[in-house]
Design an enzyme around this catalytic site. Structure first.
Site, short mmCIF file in Angstrom:
data_model
loop_
_atom_site.label_atom_id
_atom_site.label_comp_id
_atom_site.label_asym_id
_atom_site.label_seq_id
_atom_site.Cartn_x
_atom_site.Cartn_y
_atom_site.Cartn_z
N ARG A 20 0.88 -1.17 0.00
CA ARG A 20 0.00 0.00 0.00
C ARG A 20 0.91 1.22 0.00
O ARG A 20 1.99 1.20 0.61
CB ARG A 20 -0.88 0.04 1.27
CG ARG A 20 -2.08 -0.91 1.22
CD ARG A 20 -3.18 -0.39 0.29
NE ARG A 20 -4.35 -1.26 0.30
CZ ARG A 20 -4.57 -2.25 -0.57
NH1 ARG A 20 -3.69 -2.54 -1.51
NH2 ARG A 20 -5.67 -2.97 -0.50
N GLU A 47 -4.18 7.73 -4.87
CA GLU A 47 -4.42 7.04 -6.16
C GLU A 47 -5.71 7.57 -6.78
O GLU A 47 -6.69 7.75 -6.05
CB GLU A 47 -4.52 5.53 -5.93
CG GLU A 47 -3.21 4.94 -5.45
CD GLU A 47 -3.27 3.42 -5.19
OE1 GLU A 47 -4.29 2.80 -5.51
OE2 GLU A 47 -2.29 2.89 -4.66
N HIS A 54 -1.83 0.46 -9.81
CA HIS A 54 -2.41 -0.49 -8.84
C HIS A 54 -3.01 -1.68 -9.59
O HIS A 54 -4.19 -2.03 -9.42
CB HIS A 54 -3.46 0.17 -7.95
CG HIS A 54 -3.68 -0.57 -6.66
ND1 HIS A 54 -3.97 0.04 -5.47
CD2 HIS A 54 -3.62 -1.90 -6.38
CE1 HIS A 54 -4.12 -0.88 -4.52
NE2 HIS A 54 -3.91 -2.08 -5.05
P1 NAD Z 1 -1.09 -11.93 3.82
O1 NAD Z 1 -1.94 -11.73 5.01
O2 NAD Z 1 -1.08 -13.24 3.13
O3 NAD Z 1 0.42 -11.58 4.16
C1 NAD Z 1 0.84 -10.42 4.84
C2 NAD Z 1 2.13 -10.77 5.55
O4 NAD Z 1 2.71 -9.57 6.07
C3 NAD Z 1 1.91 -11.73 6.71
O5 NAD Z 1 2.82 -12.80 6.60
C4 NAD Z 1 2.23 -10.87 7.93
O6 NAD Z 1 2.81 -11.62 8.97
C5 NAD Z 1 3.23 -9.89 7.35
N1 NAD Z 1 3.40 -8.68 8.14
C6 NAD Z 1 2.45 -7.99 8.81
N2 NAD Z 1 3.01 -6.95 9.45
C7 NAD Z 1 4.34 -7.01 9.19
C8 NAD Z 1 5.45 -6.23 9.56
N3 NAD Z 1 5.29 -5.19 10.40
N4 NAD Z 1 6.67 -6.59 9.10
C9 NAD Z 1 6.84 -7.66 8.30
N5 NAD Z 1 5.82 -8.45 7.92
C10 NAD Z 1 4.59 -8.12 8.35
O7 NAD Z 1 -1.53 -10.77 2.81
P2 NAD Z 1 -1.19 -10.70 1.25
O8 NAD Z 1 -2.28 -11.33 0.48
O9 NAD Z 1 0.22 -11.12 1.04
O10 NAD Z 1 -1.33 -9.13 1.01
C11 NAD Z 1 -0.50 -8.22 1.71
C12 NAD Z 1 -0.94 -6.80 1.41
O11 NAD Z 1 -0.59 -6.49 0.08
C13 NAD Z 1 -2.44 -6.60 1.49
O12 NAD Z 1 -2.84 -6.28 2.81
C14 NAD Z 1 -2.69 -5.46 0.52
O13 NAD Z 1 -2.62 -4.23 1.20
C15 NAD Z 1 -1.53 -5.57 -0.46
N6 NAD Z 1 -1.97 -6.10 -1.78
C16 NAD Z 1 -1.74 -5.33 -2.87
C17 NAD Z 1 -2.11 -5.82 -4.12
C18 NAD Z 1 -1.85 -4.99 -5.35
O14 NAD Z 1 -2.63 -5.07 -6.28
N7 NAD Z 1 -0.79 -4.25 -5.41
C19 NAD Z 1 -2.75 -7.07 -4.24
C20 NAD Z 1 -2.95 -7.84 -3.10
C21 NAD Z 1 -2.54 -7.34 -1.86
#
Ligand code: NAD
Length: 311
Positions: free
Chosen positions: A229, A258, A277
């Protein structure tokens, strides 16, 4: 609890045509309809699948709301809790799409494809300086956040022969990651990497996770990639680091605001790749959502715990 009327909110149209998801869900029991913002339309449903949050989702007597995004930072979690509405998200489905997007960003930078693409628009034939292109093989990449996205990136970077390290809240090992650092060692983790790829959710702990000190800790020939994000990185600090050549460049899919405003200097920077995005976009997106929704309709009907519950 029984779901007999399932609404697909028209806001999913930002990612795929709502009708596409309705078709894909036609085999399930509930009556599936596409709904707009009208509170009366939403009130006829027991559950709604949505891209965006709307206040009508909170006061229409819904039992369950499913977000087609993984990030839930735009949903007021405590209001859902107070209203007794289950909120689920779509984590778990973006590892392949975002993993391939990040691999593409790194390949674009290392093979200079982003430069050629700009040149082509002007019919320019300029070969790069001999020492500009490089190969990804053996290059170190540090993936910050090792969930679905992070592991999707790590798997593909490993497959192409990169040296993959990562950062997570605990230093437990993760497939395809040679060395896992705990959060406290973020600076050590990113200091050796040619690419730092951010893949955490946006939370109080991750807002501004990559700031001036982190960009300073990175190598001068390193690239920062953000598919998490926009607010997980301090965008002004990033722009300063790019302008003062503290880092070599960036590939950014997400931004503090955005769409990225027209006046942002990021648009004009030679070593910055801007994507709208769209790192998770793919033709099968609606099918992945349909699978999650189908599974959770069954769980709710059977009074079982739902998958991907946020609230
Ligand atoms: P997920 O829940 O599978 O994984 C998130 C990971 O981040 C977890 O392993 C968690 O332990 C870790 N985490 C949380 N806080 C942390 C920190 N302070 N330091 C290090 N690691 C930390 O989620 P995901 O599906 O991998 O998605 C992650 C994020 O990516 C979403 O919340 C969303 O905001 C973003 N996302 C963006 C897109 C895009 O189109 N660009 C698509 C999907 C997700």
């Amino acid at each position: 609890m029984q779901i007999s009327h399932l609404g697909i909110h028209e806001s999913v149209g930002a990612v795929f045509p709502p009708e596409q998801l309705r078709e894909a869900l036609s085999s399930i029991d509930p009556n599936v309809v596409v709904v707009g913002d009208g509170p009366a339309e939403i009130a006829e449903c027991d559950a709604v699948v949505t891209f965006a949050h709307r206040s009508a989702l909170l006061d229409s007597g819904l039992k369950w709301v499913h977000s087609i995004q993984a990030g839930y930072d735009r949903f007021p979690l405590s209001a859902f809790e107070d209203a007794g509405i289950i909120l689920t998200n779509s984590t778990g489905i973006h590892g392949t799409s975002v993993g391939e997007s990040v691999l593409g960003m790194m390949l674009s930078i290392s093979r200079r494809l982003h430069v050629f693409s700009r040149q082509q628009a002007d019919r320019e034939w300029n070969r790069p300086d001999w020492n500009e292109p490089f190969t990804l093989q053996h290059e170190p990449v540090c993936v910050v956040g090792l969930g679905t996205l992070g592991q999707g990136i790590a798997k593909r970077a490993d497959a192409i022969g990169m040296h993959v390290t990562g950062v997570r809240r605990s230093a437990e090992s993760v497939p395809h990651v040679r060395e896992v650092y705990a959060n406290d060692d973020l600076h050590d983790a990113i200091s050796e990497a040619r690419f730092v790829a951010l893949a955490t959710p946006l939370t109080d702990a991750t807002e501004g996770l990559m700031g001036a000190a982190e960009f300073e800790a990175m190598r001068e020939d390193a690239y920062f990639i953000n598919v998490a994000r926009g607010k997980c990185a301090d965008q002004n600090a990033l722009i300063s680091a790019l302008e003062s050549a503290e880092i070599a460049g960036a590939a950014l899919d997400v931004f503090e605001e955005e769409p990225l405003p027209e006046e942002s200097p990021l648009w004009e920077m030679d070593e910055v790749v801007v994507t709208p995005h769209a790192a998770a976009a793919e033709i099968d997106y609606y099918n992945h959502i349909a699978e999650l929704v189908r599974e959770n309709v069954q769980h709710i009907d059977a009074d079982e715990e739902v998958t991907n519950r946020v609230v």
